[in-house]
Design a protein around this motif. Sequence first.
Motif, PDB file in Angstrom:
ATOM      1  N   ARG A   1       0.858  -1.187   0.000  1.00  0.00           N
ATOM      2  CA  ARG A   1       0.000   0.000   0.000  1.00  0.00           C
ATOM      3  C   ARG A   1       0.894   1.238   0.000  1.00  0.00           C
ATOM      4  N   MET A   2       0.332   2.383  -0.437  1.00  0.00           N
ATOM      5  CA  MET A   2       1.041   3.653  -0.437  1.00  0.00           C
ATOM      6  C   MET A   2       0.497   4.506   0.713  1.00  0.00           C
ATOM      7  N   VAL A   3       1.409   5.169   1.409  1.00  0.00           N
ATOM      8  CA  VAL A   3       0.996   5.977   2.556  1.00  0.00           C
ATOM      9  C   VAL A   3       1.574   7.380   2.457  1.00  0.00           C
ATOM     10  N   ASP A   4       0.921   8.306   3.187  1.00  0.00           N
ATOM     11  CA  ASP A   4       1.433   9.672   3.249  1.00  0.00           C
ATOM     12  C   ASP A   4       2.436   9.798   4.391  1.00  0.00           C
ATOM     13  N   GLU A   5       2.855  11.034   4.678  1.00  0.00           N
ATOM     14  CA  GLU A   5       3.878  11.240   5.700  1.00  0.00           C
ATOM     15  C   GLU A   5       3.383  10.898   7.109  1.00  0.00           C
ATOM     16  N   ASN A   6       2.068  10.726   7.255  1.00  0.00           N
ATOM     17  CA  ASN A   6       1.501  10.330   8.547  1.00  0.00           C
ATOM     18  C   ASN A   6       1.147   8.842   8.579  1.00  0.00           C
ATOM     19  N   ASP A   7       1.661   8.097   7.616  1.00  0.00           N
ATOM     20  CA  ASP A   7       1.411   6.659   7.507  1.00  0.00           C
ATOM     21  C   ASP A   7      -0.057   6.325   7.266  1.00  0.00           C
ATOM     22  N   GLN A   8      -0.772   7.234   6.667  1.00  0.00           N
ATOM     23  CA  GLN A   8      -2.165   6.973   6.305  1.00  0.00           C
ATOM     24  C   GLN A   8      -2.229   6.545   4.841  1.00  0.00           C
TER      25      GLN A   8
ATOM     26  N   PRO B   1      -5.292   7.296  -1.658  1.00  0.00           N
ATOM     27  CA  PRO B   1      -6.052   6.713  -2.768  1.00  0.00           C
ATOM     28  C   PRO B   1      -5.127   6.239  -3.893  1.00  0.00           C
ATOM     29  N   ARG B   2      -5.577   5.242  -4.621  1.00  0.00           N
ATOM     30  CA  ARG B   2      -4.807   4.766  -5.773  1.00  0.00           C
ATOM     31  C   ARG B   2      -4.669   5.882  -6.794  1.00  0.00           C
ATOM     32  N   GLY B   3      -3.496   5.920  -7.415  1.00  0.00           N
ATOM     33  CA  GLY B   3      -3.203   6.973  -8.377  1.00  0.00           C
ATOM     34  C   GLY B   3      -2.384   8.098  -7.801  1.00  0.00           C
ATOM     35  N   GLU B   4      -2.359   8.229  -6.455  1.00  0.00           N
ATOM     36  CA  GLU B   4      -1.562   9.271  -5.818  1.00  0.00           C
ATOM     37  C   GLU B   4      -0.196   8.716  -5.418  1.00  0.00           C
ATOM     38  N   VAL B   5       0.802   9.608  -5.362  1.00  0.00           N
ATOM     39  CA  VAL B   5       2.164   9.207  -5.018  1.00  0.00           C
ATOM     40  C   VAL B   5       2.366   9.248  -3.509  1.00  0.00           C
ATOM     41  N   GLY B   6       2.875   8.151  -2.963  1.00  0.00           N
ATOM     42  CA  GLY B   6       3.199   8.084  -1.540  1.00  0.00           C
ATOM     43  C   GLY B   6       4.336   7.124  -1.324  1.00  0.00           C
TER      44      GLY B   6
ATOM     45  N   LYS C   1       3.205   4.877  -6.863  1.00  0.00           N
ATOM     46  CA  LYS C   1       1.756   4.989  -6.985  1.00  0.00           C
ATOM     47  C   LYS C   1       1.227   3.670  -7.514  1.00  0.00           C
ATOM     48  N   GLN C   2      -0.056   3.408  -7.296  1.00  0.00           N
ATOM     49  CA  GLN C   2      -0.672   2.149  -7.686  1.00  0.00           C
ATOM     50  C   GLN C   2      -1.929   2.451  -8.488  1.00  0.00           C
ATOM     51  N   ASP C   3      -2.064   1.763  -9.629  1.00  0.00           N
ATOM     52  CA  ASP C   3      -3.267   2.016 -10.420  1.00  0.00           C
ATOM     53  C   ASP C   3      -4.428   1.150  -9.926  1.00  0.00           C
ATOM     54  N   GLU C   4      -5.570   1.293 -10.582  1.00  0.00           N
ATOM     55  CA  GLU C   4      -6.784   0.614 -10.126  1.00  0.00           C
ATOM     56  C   GLU C   4      -6.681  -0.901 -10.237  1.00  0.00           C
ATOM     57  N   ASP C   5      -5.791  -1.405 -11.085  1.00  0.00           N
ATOM     58  CA  ASP C   5      -5.631  -2.846 -11.255  1.00  0.00           C
ATOM     59  C   ASP C   5      -4.521  -3.416 -10.379  1.00  0.00           C
ATOM     60  N   GLY C   6      -3.944  -2.580  -9.524  1.00  0.00           N
ATOM     61  CA  GLY C   6      -2.941  -3.060  -8.574  1.00  0.00           C
ATOM     62  C   GLY C   6      -1.510  -2.960  -9.048  1.00  0.00           C
ATOM     63  N   PHE C   7      -1.262  -2.457 -10.258  1.00  0.00           N
ATOM     64  CA  PHE C   7       0.106  -2.322 -10.748  1.00  0.00           C
ATOM     65  C   PHE C   7       0.785  -1.145 -10.038  1.00  0.00           C
ATOM     66  N   ILE C   8       2.027  -1.382  -9.622  1.00  0.00           N
ATOM     67  CA  ILE C   8       2.774  -0.410  -8.817  1.00  0.00           C
ATOM     68  C   ILE C   8       3.844   0.253  -9.683  1.00  0.00           C
ATOM     69  N   TYR C   9       3.903   1.566  -9.611  1.00  0.00           N
ATOM     70  CA  TYR C   9       4.870   2.346 -10.379  1.00  0.00           C
ATOM     71  C   TYR C   9       5.822   3.041  -9.405  1.00  0.00           C
ATOM     72  N   ILE C  10       7.086   2.623  -9.418  1.00  0.00           N
ATOM     73  CA  ILE C  10       8.082   3.271  -8.569  1.00  0.00           C
ATOM     74  C   ILE C  10       8.424   4.614  -9.201  1.00  0.00           C
ATOM     75  N   VAL C  11       8.189   5.664  -8.462  1.00  0.00           N
ATOM     76  CA  VAL C  11       8.464   6.997  -8.987  1.00  0.00           C
ATOM     77  C   VAL C  11       9.921   7.364  -8.726  1.00  0.00           C
ATOM     78  N   ASP C  12      10.380   7.119  -7.512  1.00  0.00           N
ATOM     79  CA  ASP C  12      11.800   7.333  -7.200  1.00  0.00           C
ATOM     80  C   ASP C  12      12.074   7.019  -5.741  1.00  0.00           C
ATOM     81  N   ARG C  13      13.375   6.927  -5.436  1.00  0.00           N
ATOM     82  CA  ARG C  13      13.771   6.842  -4.043  1.00  0.00           C
ATOM     83  C   ARG C  13      13.466   8.175  -3.359  1.00  0.00           C
ATOM     84  N   LYS C  14      13.121   8.116  -2.094  1.00  0.00           N
ATOM     85  CA  LYS C  14      12.861   9.353  -1.357  1.00  0.00           C
ATOM     86  C   LYS C  14      14.040  10.318  -1.473  1.00  0.00           C
TER      87      LYS C  14
END
Length: 519
Positions: free
Chosen positions: A347-354, A357-362, A398-411
């Motif tokens: 799963r993808m999380v924000d800076e508060n570990d929440q 939504p799919r499609g957003e970068v975390g 980020k993760q699309d609606e079908d569950g595919f994960i796209y690595i955007v970059d290292r922090k």
Amino acid sequence: MAMKDMLRMTAHRMPDKTALIMEEKTLTYDQLNCRVNRLAHAMLDLSFQKGDRVAVLTHNCIEYYEIYLALIKIGGVMVPFNNLLREQELHRDFTYIEPRFIFFQAEFADTVDKVMGEIPSLETGICIGDVSSPQHKNYELLFEGQSEDEPDVQVKDDDLMSIFLTSGTTGKPKGVMRTHRHNYLNAHAAAIELSLRPDDRVMLLFPFYHVTFEDRFCHILRGNTIVLRREGGFRAAEALELLSRHRITVCQFVPTMINTLLQEKSFEKYDLSDLRLILYAAAPMPVNLLKESLIRFKNTGFMQFFGQTETGPMTTVLPPEEHIVDTEIGVQRLASCGRSALHFEARMVDENDQEIPRGEVGELTVRGECVTTGYWHLPEETNKLLRGGWLHTGDYAKQDEDGFIYIVDRKNDMIISGGKNIYPREVEEVLYMHPSVLEATVIGIPDNHWGESVKAIVVLKEGMTATDKELIAFCKENLASYKKPSSVDFREALPKSPAGKILKRVLRDDYWREQDRKV
């Protein structure tokens, strides 16, 4: 079945099957199991105790397999050490790990002699090759008179099996702990994900001290024939010759290796008809390079897997059937690292570990029974890594609606320029689309006005030309203008780790050395 039973059961099923090949030396599964048992008994005779940590400082070799498999049977903790490390670095890491035993090849004897005298925990050195000092044991002599029976040691699934030191490219190395259960489930998942067959023949190109070695226990589980090569500089013609001569069916590369293979002038003369699966990992594969690879390796399937020393490392998988170049969605998914592998969820999380939504970068976080139990003797780092029951990878994705994960970059690879987040991989993908570009990487460099600006560092294909203005304009045509490089440097080659990763840290140092900040 437990890890300690894996080799025994494979040897029982197919005793005469060739297990390991290195140059002119071969071992069948029965021969390998007998030698492993004899070595295990020899270690017990040396007062070995279950849970002892054992350092290994060698090149890739058959003995490495024997040592590792023997330790699995008697509950030893394998700690592979990078054979490129200098005396001071080894001293630091031995002090941290506190091994009792060390196996080493003769060429490292002088270094081992110096370090052993300064590390109180190191009691016994075992030399593969001519023993240079009377204080060390000779590896082959250990086997004399030892039983080939299975050692009678109770090893549990949750016992510690190995400690792999992280690369240390961002700081002091940390020891990643992996248990017997962790490794068995990882081998089981890999055998399924790769659809391994008993007749598969596999070639290993990576240094064995790298965690990818433990991903290859799936081949012992399945009874494959494994071809070894001493690690070192990657030579395309040599790799192609070995693939052809040994009729290799499965092999793993990093993208830079695949790119080098495709540039080899003699590529077409080698018979690669047995090669059914190419695995690629350790670094993102530019989509344009992947599309070319699918064409040039005609009947070969491609599989990407993503992971880290802490996570498995086979954490996500993009299987061959998802490598599609004739549909828009198929090409889009080539930029992903697939979906969660067997035994994992993400799963993808924000800076508060929440969870976001799919499609957003975390930040990509994962959990499953294959993830590490933590870092050796580093409780604060462990709690930070595994907070909330999820392993925090440090990767933006980020993760699309079908569950595919796209690595955007290292922090710590992300560039912040004028308050805008720029992900280097996105720019690198565009640079690889340019017909003259062989290799490219993108980093942030100091900028008094914007904080950071985008620097592209490029290697051109042999006989091809391009100017910095041309490449900047090319990026501007394919990206939002603020993402384009402000400058381009051209080099003969890019610095790489032994596993083939481009070392951005080394490149950054050239530009940040005189600064009082690093971001």
